[in-house]
Design an enzyme around this catalytic site. Structure first.
Site, mmCIF file in Angstrom:
data_model
loop_
_atom_site.group_PDB
_atom_site.id
_atom_site.type_symbol
_atom_site.label_atom_id
_atom_site.label_comp_id
_atom_site.label_asym_id
_atom_site.label_seq_id
_atom_site.Cartn_x
_atom_site.Cartn_y
_atom_site.Cartn_z
ATOM 1 N N ARG A 160 44.845 40.780 32.101
ATOM 2 C CA ARG A 160 43.836 41.153 33.089
ATOM 3 C C ARG A 160 42.972 42.298 32.549
ATOM 4 N NH1 ARG A 160 47.155 42.028 38.644
ATOM 5 N NH2 ARG A 160 45.647 43.704 38.741
ATOM 6 N N ARG B 268 44.006 53.007 38.121
ATOM 7 C CA ARG B 268 44.645 52.352 39.272
ATOM 8 C C ARG B 268 45.823 53.187 39.772
ATOM 9 N NH1 ARG B 268 46.038 47.133 36.607
ATOM 10 N NH2 ARG B 268 46.935 46.432 38.563
ATOM 11 N N ARG C 162 45.784 48.838 51.496
ATOM 12 C CA ARG C 162 45.830 49.837 50.423
ATOM 13 C C ARG C 162 45.155 51.142 50.824
ATOM 14 N NH1 ARG C 162 46.147 45.767 45.866
ATOM 15 N NH2 ARG C 162 46.426 46.923 43.949
ATOM 16 N N ARG D 79 51.634 43.559 30.530
ATOM 17 C CA ARG D 79 51.654 42.395 31.433
ATOM 18 C C ARG D 79 50.667 41.317 30.978
ATOM 19 N NH1 ARG D 79 51.052 43.479 37.718
ATOM 20 N NH2 ARG D 79 49.007 44.283 37.160
ATOM 21 N N LYS E 208 55.165 43.682 42.724
ATOM 22 C CA LYS E 208 54.863 43.032 44.011
ATOM 23 C C LYS E 208 54.557 41.544 43.818
ATOM 24 C CE LYS E 208 51.367 45.763 45.055
ATOM 25 N NZ LYS E 208 51.328 46.595 43.854
HETATM 26 P P1 AMP Z 1 46.216 43.769 42.368
HETATM 27 O O1 AMP Z 1 46.261 42.408 41.767
HETATM 28 O O2 AMP Z 1 46.899 43.835 43.699
HETATM 29 O O3 AMP Z 1 46.676 44.839 41.424
HETATM 30 O O4 AMP Z 1 44.676 44.078 42.674
HETATM 31 C C1 AMP Z 1 43.724 44.086 41.648
HETATM 32 C C2 AMP Z 1 42.458 44.768 42.111
HETATM 33 O O5 AMP Z 1 41.893 44.049 43.228
HETATM 34 C C3 AMP Z 1 42.622 46.184 42.638
HETATM 35 O O6 AMP Z 1 42.668 47.144 41.583
HETATM 36 C C4 AMP Z 1 41.371 46.321 43.483
HETATM 37 O O7 AMP Z 1 40.213 46.477 42.699
HETATM 38 C C5 AMP Z 1 41.294 44.943 44.150
HETATM 39 N N1 AMP Z 1 42.079 44.931 45.388
HETATM 40 C C6 AMP Z 1 43.198 44.198 45.657
HETATM 41 N N2 AMP Z 1 43.654 44.439 46.887
HETATM 42 C C7 AMP Z 1 42.822 45.350 47.429
HETATM 43 C C8 AMP Z 1 42.770 46.033 48.672
HETATM 44 N N3 AMP Z 1 43.674 45.822 49.637
HETATM 45 N N4 AMP Z 1 41.746 46.905 48.879
HETATM 46 C C9 AMP Z 1 40.815 47.121 47.958
HETATM 47 N N5 AMP Z 1 40.817 46.550 46.747
HETATM 48 C C10 AMP Z 1 41.807 45.674 46.473
#
Ligand code: AMP
Length: 213
Positions: free
Chosen positions: A160, A171, A88, A127, A13
């Site tokens: 990360r 996740r 999400r 990554r 994404k």
């Molecule tokens: P991402 O970079 O999109 O993989 O997001 C990394 C982390 O940020 C996720 O594992 C969550 O802990 C938090 N996060 C990102 N977007 C959301 C969301 N829409 N709702 C809740 N937590 C989020």
């Protein structure tokens, strides 16, 4: 135009957001990037989100929805936006729908990046990302510069915390439990378009554009 980009962690994404946002001249908004920026900067929001993020759990809905509503009210989002990583949960999808309806708007496209689950762990644990501009590499598929300095902005390239084995596997479980119902929610509304996300990023981008046309 308002686009939601859905897909499991590691589907790509973040890689697609920049090119698509440029193509459609809308702002790309990644909730994960906003949380990480705050976490790295040690802001109160970052501190609140930190424990959830590092364990691979979702940040609570109320905090996340407030953050997104605030971001969507900024001038650069008035032309439309591409949402990466939001909604999400079904609660977030419903809140987004209500917020947009108040402004006479709606989600025009919900794009699901579909990828076999067995691909995801290798994608996540290999990554590497830039701490400053969020550019993405992969140790095997597109290795970062050897000095781990971003060739776009000079920032530090790092892994990360939530891309380690334990958090990454959490996740994926969280995605199945909490975000798969969001996929079904958009499917029921007739807004969902599914794109196979295997193959080079440029091919996936073409497939997305085709799905939208
Ligand atoms: P991402 O970079 O999109 O993989 O997001 C990394 C982390 O940020 C996720 O594992 C969550 O802990 C938090 N996060 C990102 N977007 C959301 C969301 N829409 N709702 C809740 N937590 C989020």
């Amino acid at each position: 135009m308002i686009i939601v980009l859905l897909g499991p962690p590691g589907a790509g994404k973040g890689t697609q957001t920049g090119p698509l946002a440029r193509k459609y001249q809308i702002v790309g908004i990644s909730t994960g990037d906003i949380f990480r920026f705050n976490l790295n900067a040690g802001t109160p929001l970052g501190l609140e989100a930190k424990n959830f993020m590092n364990q691979g759990l979702l940040v609570p809905d109320d905090l996340t929805c407030r953050l997104v509503e605030d971001r969507l009210s900024q001038p650069d989002a008035q032309n439309g936006c591409l949402l990466d990583g939001f909604p999400r949960t079904v609660y977030q999808a419903e809140e987004l729908e209500k917020y947009l309806a108040k402004k006479g708007q709606k989600v025009d496209y919900c794009l699901l990046l579909d990828i076999p689950e067995k691909e995801l762990m290798a994608r996540l644990t290999g990554r590497r990302v830039c701490r400053s501009c969020a550019a993405v590499w992969h140790l095997t598929f597109s290795p970062p510069p050897a000095n781990l300095v971003c060739d776009r902005c000079g920032g530090e390239i790092y892994q990360r915390d939530d891309d380690g084995e334990v958090a990454a596997s959490n996740r994926l479980k969280v995605y199945q439990a909490q975000t798969q119902p969001v996929v079904d929610w958009y499917k029921a509304k007739g807004t969902l378009k599914t794109v196979t996300a295997l193959g080079p990023p440029a091919e996936v981008e073409k497939a997305i554009i085709k799905a939208m046309s």
